[in-house]
Scaffold this active site. Structure first.
Site, PDB file in Angstrom:
ATOM      1  N   GLN A 123      50.671  36.664  40.160  1.00 43.08           N
ATOM      2  CA  GLN A 123      50.044  36.191  41.406  1.00 43.08           C
ATOM      3  C   GLN A 123      49.519  37.378  42.208  1.00 43.08           C
ATOM      4  OE1 GLN A 123      52.686  32.883  43.309  1.00 43.08           O
ATOM      5  NE2 GLN A 123      54.035  34.229  42.145  1.00 43.08           N
ATOM      6  N   HIS A 176      45.422  35.038  41.077  1.00 39.32           N
ATOM      7  CA  HIS A 176      44.869  35.087  42.431  1.00 39.32           C
ATOM      8  C   HIS A 176      43.849  36.199  42.625  1.00 39.32           C
ATOM      9  CE1 HIS A 176      48.782  32.907  43.873  1.00 39.32           C
ATOM     10  NE2 HIS A 176      47.910  32.083  43.316  1.00 39.32           N
ATOM     11  N   CYS A 219      29.297  39.411  45.596  1.00 43.73           N
ATOM     12  CA  CYS A 219      28.383  38.877  46.615  1.00 43.73           C
ATOM     13  C   CYS A 219      28.489  37.358  46.671  1.00 43.73           C
ATOM     14  CB  CYS A 219      26.935  39.271  46.258  1.00 43.73           C
ATOM     15  SG  CYS A 219      25.719  38.398  47.236  1.00 43.73           S
ATOM     16  N   THR A 264      59.174  36.346  42.941  1.00 43.04           N
ATOM     17  CA  THR A 264      58.307  35.414  43.652  1.00 43.04           C
ATOM     18  C   THR A 264      59.148  34.391  44.403  1.00 43.04           C
ATOM     19  OG1 THR A 264      56.504  33.811  43.464  1.00 43.04           O
ATOM     20  CG2 THR A 264      58.030  33.931  41.600  1.00 43.04           C
ATOM     21  N   SER A 265      58.681  34.084  45.621  1.00 42.90           N
ATOM     22  CA  SER A 265      59.440  33.129  46.450  1.00 42.90           C
ATOM     23  C   SER A 265      59.140  31.703  46.016  1.00 42.90           C
ATOM     24  CB  SER A 265      59.064  33.314  47.924  1.00 42.90           C
ATOM     25  OG  SER A 265      57.661  33.151  48.062  1.00 42.90           O
ATOM     26  N   ASN A 285      65.459  38.058  41.039  1.00 43.00           N
ATOM     27  CA  ASN A 285      65.131  38.135  42.463  1.00 43.00           C
ATOM     28  C   ASN A 285      66.402  38.551  43.207  1.00 43.00           C
ATOM     29  OD1 ASN A 285      64.318  37.467  45.181  1.00 43.00           O
ATOM     30  ND2 ASN A 285      62.783  36.105  44.302  1.00 43.00           N
ATOM     31  N   PRO A 286      66.273  39.400  44.249  1.00 46.67           N
ATOM     32  CA  PRO A 286      67.511  39.734  44.993  1.00 46.67           C
ATOM     33  C   PRO A 286      68.037  38.538  45.790  1.00 46.67           C
ATOM     34  CG  PRO A 286      65.705  41.257  45.512  1.00 46.67           C
ATOM     35  CD  PRO A 286      65.128  40.158  44.713  1.00 46.67           C
ATOM     36  N   ALA A 303      63.881  43.841  40.478  1.00 48.97           N
ATOM     37  CA  ALA A 303      63.235  43.841  39.151  1.00 48.97           C
ATOM     38  C   ALA A 303      63.267  45.229  38.524  1.00 48.97           C
ATOM     39  CB  ALA A 303      61.785  43.372  39.302  1.00 48.97           C
TER      40      ALA A 303
HETATM   41  C1  BV8 Z   1      44.771  25.496  45.578  1.00 51.43           C
HETATM   42  C2  BV8 Z   1      45.545  36.123  47.118  1.00 51.43           C
HETATM   43  C3  BV8 Z   1      43.545  23.645  44.823  1.00 51.43           C
HETATM   44  C4  BV8 Z   1      45.013  36.521  48.447  1.00 51.43           C
HETATM   45  C5  BV8 Z   1      47.176  34.345  47.513  1.00 51.43           C
HETATM   46  C6  BV8 Z   1      46.164  22.503  51.963  1.00 51.43           C
HETATM   47  C7  BV8 Z   1      44.866  22.723  51.515  1.00 51.43           C
HETATM   48  C8  BV8 Z   1      44.600  23.384  50.330  1.00 51.43           C
HETATM   49  C9  BV8 Z   1      45.634  23.831  49.558  1.00 51.43           C
HETATM   50  C10 BV8 Z   1      46.912  23.630  50.026  1.00 51.43           C
HETATM   51  C11 BV8 Z   1      47.202  22.959  51.208  1.00 51.43           C
HETATM   52  N1  BV8 Z   1      48.566  22.939  51.364  1.00 51.43           N
HETATM   53  C12 BV8 Z   1      49.141  23.562  50.324  1.00 51.43           C
HETATM   54  C13 BV8 Z   1      48.143  23.963  49.516  1.00 51.43           C
HETATM   55  C14 BV8 Z   1      48.282  24.680  48.312  1.00 51.43           C
HETATM   56  C15 BV8 Z   1      48.254  26.159  48.677  1.00 51.43           C
HETATM   57  C16 BV8 Z   1      49.689  26.566  48.874  1.00 51.43           C
HETATM   58  O1  BV8 Z   1      50.427  26.596  47.905  1.00 51.43           O
HETATM   59  N2  BV8 Z   1      50.097  26.834  50.128  1.00 51.43           N
HETATM   60  C17 BV8 Z   1      51.491  27.192  50.348  1.00 51.43           C
HETATM   61  C18 BV8 Z   1      51.597  28.369  51.306  1.00 51.43           C
HETATM   62  C19 BV8 Z   1      52.211  25.941  50.844  1.00 51.43           C
HETATM   63  N3  BV8 Z   1      47.660  26.802  47.534  1.00 51.43           N
HETATM   64  C20 BV8 Z   1      46.353  27.069  47.525  1.00 51.43           C
HETATM   65  O2  BV8 Z   1      45.594  26.921  48.457  1.00 51.43           O
HETATM   66  C21 BV8 Z   1      45.857  27.571  46.173  1.00 51.43           C
HETATM   67  N4  BV8 Z   1      44.686  26.816  45.781  1.00 51.43           N
HETATM   68  O3  BV8 Z   1      45.751  24.838  45.777  1.00 51.43           O
HETATM   69  O4  BV8 Z   1      43.572  25.018  45.095  1.00 51.43           O
HETATM   70  C22 BV8 Z   1      43.026  23.014  46.070  1.00 51.43           C
HETATM   71  C23 BV8 Z   1      41.824  23.452  46.554  1.00 51.43           C
HETATM   72  C24 BV8 Z   1      41.316  22.822  47.675  1.00 51.43           C
HETATM   73  C25 BV8 Z   1      42.047  21.800  48.300  1.00 51.43           C
HETATM   74  C26 BV8 Z   1      43.284  21.400  47.797  1.00 51.43           C
HETATM   75  C27 BV8 Z   1      43.779  22.010  46.676  1.00 51.43           C
HETATM   76  C28 BV8 Z   1      45.458  29.025  46.265  1.00 51.43           C
HETATM   77  C29 BV8 Z   1      46.684  29.857  46.562  1.00 51.43           C
HETATM   78  C30 BV8 Z   1      46.351  31.346  46.417  1.00 51.43           C
HETATM   79  C31 BV8 Z   1      46.459  32.034  47.767  1.00 51.43           C
HETATM   80  N5  BV8 Z   1      46.231  33.471  47.574  1.00 51.43           N
HETATM   81  N6  BV8 Z   1      46.918  35.639  47.285  1.00 51.43           N
HETATM   82  C32 BV8 Z   1      45.717  37.737  48.975  1.00 51.43           C
HETATM   83  O5  BV8 Z   1      46.722  38.191  48.371  1.00 51.43           O
HETATM   84  O6  BV8 Z   1      45.226  38.247  49.990  1.00 51.43           O
HETATM   85  S1  BV8 Z   1      48.781  33.835  47.673  1.00 51.43           S
HETATM   86  C33 BV8 Z   1      49.843  35.115  47.937  1.00 51.43           C
HETATM   87  O7  BV8 Z   1      51.153  34.498  47.878  1.00 51.43           O
HETATM   88  C34 BV8 Z   1      49.894  36.180  46.881  1.00 51.43           C
HETATM   89  O8  BV8 Z   1      49.107  35.941  45.747  1.00 51.43           O
HETATM   90  C35 BV8 Z   1      51.368  36.167  46.483  1.00 51.43           C
HETATM   91  O9  BV8 Z   1      51.591  36.632  45.254  1.00 51.43           O
HETATM   92  C36 BV8 Z   1      51.608  34.719  46.588  1.00 51.43           C
HETATM   93  C37 BV8 Z   1      52.988  34.203  46.445  1.00 51.43           C
HETATM   94  O10 BV8 Z   1      53.843  34.997  47.196  1.00 51.43           O
HETATM   95  P1  BV8 Z   1      54.950  35.815  46.359  1.00 51.43           P
HETATM   96  O11 BV8 Z   1      54.259  36.611  45.318  1.00 51.43           O
HETATM   97  O12 BV8 Z   1      55.985  34.870  45.897  1.00 51.43           O
HETATM   98  O13 BV8 Z   1      55.438  36.813  47.456  1.00 51.43           O
HETATM   99  P2  BV8 Z   1      56.543  36.552  48.582  1.00 51.43           P
HETATM  100  O14 BV8 Z   1      56.482  37.694  49.540  1.00 51.43           O
HETATM  101  O15 BV8 Z   1      56.428  35.150  49.059  1.00 51.43           O
HETATM  102  O16 BV8 Z   1      57.929  36.645  47.784  1.00 51.43           O
HETATM  103  C38 BV8 Z   1      58.354  37.900  47.257  1.00 51.43           C
HETATM  104  C39 BV8 Z   1      59.649  37.621  46.512  1.00 51.43           C
HETATM  105  O17 BV8 Z   1      60.068  38.839  45.897  1.00 51.43           O
HETATM  106  C40 BV8 Z   1      60.783  37.177  47.422  1.00 51.43           C
HETATM  107  O18 BV8 Z   1      61.432  36.066  46.828  1.00 51.43           O
HETATM  108  C41 BV8 Z   1      61.719  38.387  47.450  1.00 51.43           C
HETATM  109  O19 BV8 Z   1      63.086  38.001  47.531  1.00 51.43           O
HETATM  110  C42 BV8 Z   1      61.437  39.014  46.111  1.00 51.43           C
HETATM  111  N7  BV8 Z   1      61.684  40.455  46.016  1.00 51.43           N
HETATM  112  C43 BV8 Z   1      61.648  41.384  47.014  1.00 51.43           C
HETATM  113  N8  BV8 Z   1      61.935  42.608  46.476  1.00 51.43           N
HETATM  114  C44 BV8 Z   1      62.116  42.418  45.134  1.00 51.43           C
HETATM  115  C45 BV8 Z   1      61.962  41.055  44.846  1.00 51.43           C
HETATM  116  N9  BV8 Z   1      62.082  40.557  43.603  1.00 51.43           N
HETATM  117  C46 BV8 Z   1      62.380  41.423  42.616  1.00 51.43           C
HETATM  118  N10 BV8 Z   1      62.545  42.750  42.811  1.00 51.43           N
HETATM  119  C47 BV8 Z   1      62.421  43.275  44.053  1.00 51.43           C
HETATM  120  N11 BV8 Z   1      62.602  44.598  44.240  1.00 51.43           N
HETATM  121 ZN    ZN Z   2      23.793  39.296  46.245  1.00 50.44          ZN
END
Ligand code: BV8
Ligand code: ZN
Length: 253
Positions: free
Chosen positions: A102, A120, A128, A190-191, A215-216, A233
């Site tokens: 992701q 993602h 563009c 990933t959360s 995950n921690p 990790a």
């Molecule tokens: C979609 C790129 C179909 C950009 C990202 C209303 C309208 C439209 C869609 C939705 C809606 N409601 C819900 C949705 C779906 C929505 C969604 O899921 N929303 C969530 C928030 C509820 N999804 C979308 O919109 C997706 N598209 O559904 O299209 C559609 C289309 C139109 C209409 C309807 C449907 C697109 C989602 C993509 C968004 N873009 N990133 C950018 O990065 O700037 S998401 C972003 O979050 C990143 O990609 C990231 O990777 C991702 C997930 O987060 P995590 O990677 O899990 O990171 P997080 O910080 O949360 O967690 C870290 C974890 O690591 C923790 O658990 C922590 O404990 C752990 N950790 C910490 N240290 C360590 C560790 N683990 C191991 N070792 C360590 N040392």
């Molecule tokens: Zn152009």
């Protein structure tokens, strides 16, 4: 560092030939990339809908570009960590191995992983919005407005998937195929709150894979995973690699 792995995980490691490593921001945390929802999470200070969405970009492109320039600067200054490198080692021990990420930080490729599906997008790429031309080395100087396309003058945007946008078909379909074929599926750092990506671990389980979460902290996936290895990790993945390499040596493979 030795880590206790269960007999069931060791049994799967000794026989599995097809694996997927599904990763989120947590695998890059130890490289210094702030996660999204952790204590130092990016989102804590900035709300996703205010920045990582088409609406935000149309409303205030300079602010959105400022955020991406900030993250590009962080990501350009960091290097892959032990967790990324362990996945490169792991790849050699499976007939089929895919990294489904992701993350947009390109660290898996920079570590040497050869089969990476970026669900993602990738912060190192831009395009563009008018003509679709790839604009890799756009110099984003936000105080002079946002970058425009040299070919048609259209607005340039980062090549990442914003909330509300579809994931790239080819990456998503390849990720689903690999997930459905996996015999072991690692969900790493990933959360599990962003869909459709977060549906992959359960898809793997339904298809018969042994699902291991690293995950921690526990996540919504934890109660439904076959194994929850609690810790960073960068420590757990090298330990799993050690065990894997020993299993393979014992089996003379
Ligand atoms: C979609 C790129 C179909 C950009 C990202 C209303 C309208 C439209 C869609 C939705 C809606 N409601 C819900 C949705 C779906 C929505 C969604 O899921 N929303 C969530 C928030 C509820 N999804 C979308 O919109 C997706 N598209 O559904 O299209 C559609 C289309 C139109 C209409 C309807 C449907 C697109 C989602 C993509 C968004 N873009 N990133 C950018 O990065 O700037 S998401 C972003 O979050 C990143 O990609 C990231 O990777 C991702 C997930 O987060 P995590 O990677 O899990 O990171 P997080 O910080 O949360 O967690 C870290 C974890 O690591 C923790 O658990 C922590 O404990 C752990 N950790 C910490 N240290 C360590 C560790 N683990 C191991 N070792 C360590 N040392
Ligand atoms: Zn152009």
């Amino acid at each position: 560092m030795s880590v206790h792995l269960s007999d069931s995980l060791l049994a799967v490691l000794s026989r599995a030939t097809r694996a997927v490593a599904f990763t989120g921001a947590g695998i890059s945390a130890e490289s210094g990339v702030p996660t999204f929802r952790g204590a130092d999470g990016l989102w804590n200070k900035l709300k996703p809908e205010e920045l990582a969405s088409m609406d935000a970009f149309m409303k205030n492109p300079a602010l959105v570009w400022e955020w991406y320039v900030h993250r590009k600067t962080i990501m350009a200054a960091i290097v892959p960590n032990e967790g990324h490198r362990a996945l490169v080692r792991m790849e050699r021990h499976f007939a089929e191995f895919a990294v489904v990420t992701q993350n947009i930080d390109n660290l898996h490729r920079r570590a040497g992983s050869t089969r990476v599906m970026e669900l993602h997008g990738n912060i190192e790429r831009n395009y563009c919005m008018q003509c679709g031309k790839a604009c890799p080395d756009v110099a984003v100087v936000t105080d002079r407005g946002i970058p425009t396309c040299p070919a048609c003058g259209g607005r340039i945007r980062p090549d990442v998937v914003w909330f509300g946008e579809m994931l790239p078909d080819d990456e998503w379909e390849a990720a689903v195929r690999a997930t459905e074929r996996a015999e072991i599926f690692f969900s790493i750092g990933t959360s599990g709150v962003v869909y459709p990506a977060a549906s992959l671990p359960l898809m793997a389980r339904q298809a018969g894979a042994y699902v291991v979460e690293i995950n921690p902290d526990p996540t919504p996936l934890t109660p439904r995973a076959d194994e929850f290895l609690r810790g960073p990790a960068g420590m757990l993945l090298p330990a799993i690699c050690e065990e894997l390499e020993q299993c393979r040596q014992k089996r003379g493979r």
